[in-house]
Design an enzyme around this catalytic site. Structure first.
Site: not given
Ligand code: 7GP
Length: 804
Positions: A551, A653, A354, A657, A545-546
Site C-alpha cells: 500500500k 474500498t 480478495h 468512501k 488503511k492497514r
Molecule cells: C482486501 C483487499 O486487499 C482490498 O483491495 C479489497 O478492497 C478488499 O479486500 C475487499 O474486497 N483484502 C483483505 O482485506 C484481505 O484480508 C486477504 O485479503 C484474503
C-alpha cells in the site's frame, strides 16, 4: 406519535430493564436504554421478515465470512429506521445529544480491514434491497486489537468489546449445533450393502448462535447476521469429574471456548495456526448444519430442490472447507451418494477472491488436516482425484499441469491449497474490481480459467451510501437531498444529477462551507488523539488503511520528507500548505509495517516541532484507526491517497468512501482506482506511477540505485532518511527501510514511482490553490460515485451469481 412512545420506552428501559435511576453519570446507561428502545422496533420487523421468507419460494444466500467489520450499530439503526427526530427529542429530557450517547458504543471490530468491512456493507445493501441473505460469522470475544502509540511505536491491547454487554445480539441457544474435531474416519456397509463412512471418536464442541439484526433502509426488512460462539458440550466433563479431575475438566471447557476467543489480526497474510483452521471449520460446519437443518424441517430429506434454493458465498478462502463439509454432511448424515452430493455442492458454492498476494493464499498442512479433520481430508483427496482425472482428460500426459492444478501441493510438507478447493468446488469465482479479475484470469488462476472460463466473473466492490454518506456526512447529505431529492440514498446513480451544479457559484460556496465544517471535526479528532494542530485552511491529505508495504505508506513518507526538505531549503515557491494524516494498524508480527509506523511518527515529530515548517506542513499519525474514525475522516478529507503498487490492491474500498464525500484521489492504476478515474474523468484524478504491466516489465532490470542517483530530490530524501535525522538517539532503526528502497528486489517499486508521485502531488497542490477549480473537482467526485454503491455490487451478485 412515535416521538412520545420513544421517550416513554427510553424511560422504561432505563428504569426497568437496566434498573438505574441516575443516568447522568455516564452515557453508558443511556446508550443501553436507547439501544433497547431502538431494538424493540427492530424485533417485530425481524420476526415478520423471517415469517415472509419462510413462505417465499426464492433462493436464499448464506454469506460465509470469518470477518464482519460492523462498527457501531445504534446510529445506523436510528438512520435506517428513521428515528432520528424522535430520539433527539427523547434525549432532551436527559440534556443529551445523540452524538454523545452514540460515543458510548464500542465498535464491533470483528474484522481486519477491507474484506471485513465489505461484508458489513454487503449486509446493509442486502437488507436495503430486501434480499434473503444471511451473514454467518464468528462471535469473537476479542475483536481487532486496540492500537496505541508509545514512543512512536505500535503497542497492541486486547479489545474486550463484549465486556459491558452487547444489546444488539440475541442468543439463540435452542439453535445450537455440534461441531466435531479429531477422531477418525470409519467405513462400513449399510443394510443395502452400500459403502458408507462416518467420523467417529470425535471431540465435539457446541456452536451457539447469537443473532444480530440488520435493518434495511426504511423498508421494514430486518435481515440476520448469525455469529457463532463455541462452548463446551454438556457431557464434556463427565468422565473427568467421575475420575475426580475437576481442574482437567474445566481446562477442557476453556479449550472449547478458545475457538471463538480472538480474531486473528492478519490482513492479507496467512498464518498456518491450528486454531485458525479450527475457527474456519467451526464456522463452516455450524453454518451449513444450520441451513441443512432448516431445509430438512421444511422438506424432509429430499434434497432434489436444495441447489435451486441455496447459495453459499465464500468470502475469500477462509470458509472454503465448507466445500468438503457440505459433501460430508450430505453423504454421512443425510446418506446421499457422492454424485448427488457433488452436484449439490458444486452448484451452491460461490467463491470471491480478495487478493493476488501470494503470502495471502491459504494453504494448510496435510498433517494438520489429517489430525484435526480426518474425514474432511478423505473427502478432499477424493475431490482431487476426480478433478485430476478431468485435467488429464483435457491435457493428456501433461503431468506438470496436473501438479500445478492439484488441490494438494506435493513435497516434503504436502499442503492443501484452499483456493484450488474453492475453485473446483464452486460454480462462480469472482474478483473484486475489473483489473483484479483480469489478473486472476491471466495470472494466478490461468489454468483454471482455461478449463472453466464461464466460472469467472467480476464484481467491482462498493460501499453503502447510508453509512458512508448519509450518516457520516449529514450536512452534505442534506444539501444533496435539498437540491436533487433523497433518491440517491437508495439509488446512488441518481447523485450524478449534482454534476451541473458545479457551475453554480452559490452551490459551490455551500459545498465548500460544508467541507470546512467537516475539516473542523477532523481537526478536533487529530488534536485530541494525536495532539497535533491541523489548520482547516490547509489541504488535508489523508491515507488511512492497514499498514502494508504494497500500500506504500512509505512512498507517502518520502513525499513528506521531500516537502520538509524543500521548506528547509527555502524552496517554497508555489507550494501548497498541507496537513498529512496517516493511520492504520500493522499486523503484530509484521516487523516492516511496524517500522513504517515508527517512521511516520518520528518524521511527524521532527516536522511538527520545527517552527519553519508550521506555515507549510503538519503531519500526524492517528492511533487506533477503525470504522468509527473513518466516519469522521472521509468527510473532512481533500485528497485521498490510493498509492499501491499497480497490480497489488485488489480493489480498495476506502477510495470509494473518500470519493463519495468529495475528496479527489491521487492514485495509481490499481484496483478500483481505474474505475474511479473512468467515472470521474481523468482531468479530475491525480494519476501517477507505473501501471500493472509496466511494473512487471520494470522488474526485469530494476535499478533503484540508478534512479536515486539520477534524481536529486530523491537523493536528498534518502540522505535525510539515512543520516539519522529522524532517529537521532535510535541508531539504525530505519536501516531496513532504506535498504528496501535501494534493493533491486524491491517488489513494491517505491523508487520507480517517486518522481511521478511528486509531480502528481504538486499538480494536486496547484489545483487546490484555485478554490473554485478544486470545489468543482470535489463536486464531480461525489457526483460520479454512483457506481461505487454496494447496492450496485449486490444487484450484480444477485443477477449473475445468486440469481435471486
Ligand atoms: C482486501 C483487499 O486487499 C482490498 O483491495 C479489497 O478492497 C478488499 O479486500 C475487499 O474486497 N483484502 C483483505 O482485506 C484481505 O484480508 C486477504 O485479503 C484474503
Amino acid at each position: 406519535m412515535d416521538e412520545a412512545q420513544v421517550a416513554a420506552d427510553l424511560k422504561r428501559h432505563a428504569r426497568l430493564s437496566l434498573g438505574c435511576d441516575r443516568l447522568s453519570d455516564s452515557h453508558r446507561y443511556l446508550y443501553n436504554a436507547l439501544a433497547l428502545t431502538v431494538r424493540d422496533r427492530l424485533v417485530e420487523r425481524w420476526r415478520l421478515t423471517r415469517e415472509q421468507r419462510r413462505h417465499s419460494a426464492t433462493r436464499r444466500v448464506s454469506y460465509l465470512s470469518l470477518e464482519f467489520l460492523m462498527g457501531r450499530a445504534l446510529t445506523n439503526a436510528v438512520l435506517n429506521l428513521d428515528l432520528e427526530q424522535a430520539v433527539r427529542e427523547a434525549l432532551k429530557d436527559y440534556g443529551c445529544q445523540l452524538e454523545e450517547v452514540a460515543e458510548a458504543e464500542r465498535d464491533a471490530g470483528l474484522g481486519n480491514g477491507g474484506l471485513g468491512r465489505l461484508a458489513a456493507c454487503f449486509l446493509d445493501s442486502c437488507a436495503s434491497l430486501q434480499l434473503p441473505v444471511t451473514g454467518y460469522g464468528i462471535r469473537y470475544e476479542y475483536g481487532m486489537f486496540h492500537q496505541r502509540i508509545a514512543d512512536g511505536q505500535q503497542v497492541e491491547y486486547p479489545d474486550h468489546w463484549l465486556r459491558d454487554g452487547n444489546p444488539w445480539e440475541m442468543e439463540c441457544s435452542e439453535n445450537a449445533v455440534r461441531v466435531s474435531f479429531f477422531g477418525r474416519s470409519e467405513y462400513y456397509r449399510d443394510r443395502d450393502g452400500r459403502q458408507r463412512a462416518r467420523w467417529s471418536a470425535t471431540q465435539d464442541v457446541l456452536a451457539v448462535p447469537y443473532d444480530v439484526p440488520i435493518p434495511g433502509y426504511r423498508n421494514d426488512t430486518v435481515n440476520t447476521l448469525r455469529l457463532w460462539k463455541s462452548e463446551a458440550t454438556d457431557e464434556f466433563n463427565l468422565q473427568e469429574f467421575n475420575a475426580g479431575s475437576y481442574t482437567e475438566a474445566v481446562a477442557e471447557k476453556n479449550l472449547a471456548e478458545q475457538i471463538t476467543m480472538v480474531l486473528y489480526p492478519n490482513d492479507a497474510s496467512e498464518n498456518g495456526k491450528e486454531l485458525r483452521l479450527r475457527q474456519q471449520y467451526f464456522l463452516a460446519s455450524a453454518s451449513l448444519q444450520d441451513v441443512l437443518r432448516d431445509w430438512v424441517r421444511e422438506h424432509g430429506d429430499d434434497f432434489s430442490q436444495f441447489a435451486g434454493k441455496n447459495v453459499f458465498q465464500l468470502n475469500d478462502t477462509h470458509p472454503t472447507v465448507a466445500v468438503a463439509e457440505l459433501m460430508r454432511l450430505l453423504m454421512d448424515d443425510y446418506l446421499l451418494g457422492w454424485d448427488a452430493a457433488w452436484e449439490i455442492t458444486r452448484s451452491t458454492m460461490a467463491y470471491t477472491n480478495h487478493t493476488l498476494l501470494p503470502e495471502a493464499l491459504e494453504k494448510w498442512s496435510v498433517g494438520l488436516f489429517e489430525e484435526l479433520l480426518p474425514r474432511l481430508l478423505d473427502i478432499i483427496y477424493e475431490i482431487n482425484a476426480r478433478f485430476l482425472a478431468l485435467v488429464a482428460e483435457r491435457w493428456p500426459g501433461d503431468v506438470a499441469r496436473q501438479q500445478q492444478l492439484s488441490i494438494i501441493e506435493e513435497g516434503d510438507h504436502p499442503q492443501v491449497r484452499m483456493a484450488h478447493l474453492a475453485i473446483v468446488g464452486s460454480y462462480s469465482v469472482n474478483g473484486v474490481a475489473a483489473l483484479h479479475t483480469r489478473l486472476l484470469q491471466q495470472g494466478l488462476f490461468r489454468d483454471f480459467y482455461q478449463l472453466w472460463p464461464d466460472k469467472f466473473n467480476n464484481k467491482t466492490n462498493g460501499v453503502t451510501p447510508r453509512r458512508w454518506l448519509a450518516h457520516c456526512n449529514p450536512e452534505l447529505g442534506e444539501l444533496v437531498t435539498e437540491v436533487i431529492g433523497d433518491r440517491w440514498i437508495t439509488d446512488l446513480e441518481d447523485i450524478a444529477r449534482l454534476r451541473p451544479l458545479a457551475d453554480d457559484y452559490s452551490f459551490r460556496a455551500r459545498w465548500r462551507k460544508i467541507k470546512q465544517n467537516n475539516k473542523q471535526r477532523l481537526q478536533q479528532l487529530v488534536q485530541r488523539d494525536c495532539n497535533v494542530s491541523f489548520d482547516v485552511d490547509m489541504l488535508f491529505d489523508v491515507q488511512v488503511k492497514r499498514i502494508h508495504e504494497y500500500k506504500r505508506q512509505l512512498l507517502n513518507v518520502l513525499h513528506i520528507i521531500h516537502l520538509y526538505d524543500r521548506v528547509v531549503r527555502g524552496d517554497t515557491a508555489g507550494m501548497q500548505p498541507r496537513c498529512v494524516l496517516i493511520g492504520g494498524k500493522a499486523a503484530p508480527g509484521y516487523a516492516m509495517a511496524k517500522t513504517i509506523i515508527k517512521l511516520v511518527n518520528n518524521v511527524a515529530r521532527v516536522v511538527n516541532k520545527d517552527p519553519r515548517l508550521k506555515p507549510w506542513l503538519r503531519v500526524a499519525f492517528l492511533p487506533n484507526y477503525r470504522v468509527t474514525s473513518m466516519e469522521v475522516i472521509c468527510p473532512g478529507t481533500d485528497l485521498s491517497e490510493q498509492i499501491s503498487t499497480a497490480g497489488k490492491e485488489a480493489s480498495g474500498t476506502g477510495n470509494m468512501k473518500f470519493m463519495m464525500n468529495g475528496a479527489a484521489t491521487i492514485g495509481t492504476l490499481d484496483g478500483a482506482n481505474i474505475e474511479i478515474r473512468e467515472a470521474v474523468g481523468e482531468e479530475n484524478f491525480f494519476l501517477f506511477g507505473l501501471d500493472a504491466a509496466a511494473v512487471v516489465a520494470a522488474r526485469e532490470d530494476y535499478d533503484p540505485e540508478a534512479i536515486i542517483a539520477a534524481d536529486k530530490d530523491l537523493s536528498a530524501v534518502m540522505k535525510l532518511l539515512e543520516s539519522g535525522h529522524f532517529n537521532m538517539f535510535e541508531t539504525g532503526i530505519f536501516d531496513a527501510v532504506s535498504a528496501s528502497i535501494r534493493s533491486p528486489h524491491d517488489i513494491w517499486m517505491t523508487a520507480a514511482d517517486f518522481r511521478s508521485y511528486i509531480t502528481a502531488q504538486r499538480a494536486a497542490g496547484t489545483v487546490y490553490q484555485d478554490r473554485d477549480a478544486w470545489t468543482r473537482m470535489s463536486i464531480y467526485n461525489t457526483a460520479a460515485s454512483g457506481r461505487f454503491s454496494s447496492d450496485r455490487t449486490i444487484i450484480d451478485y444477485s443477477d449473475d451469481i445468486w440469481r435471486l
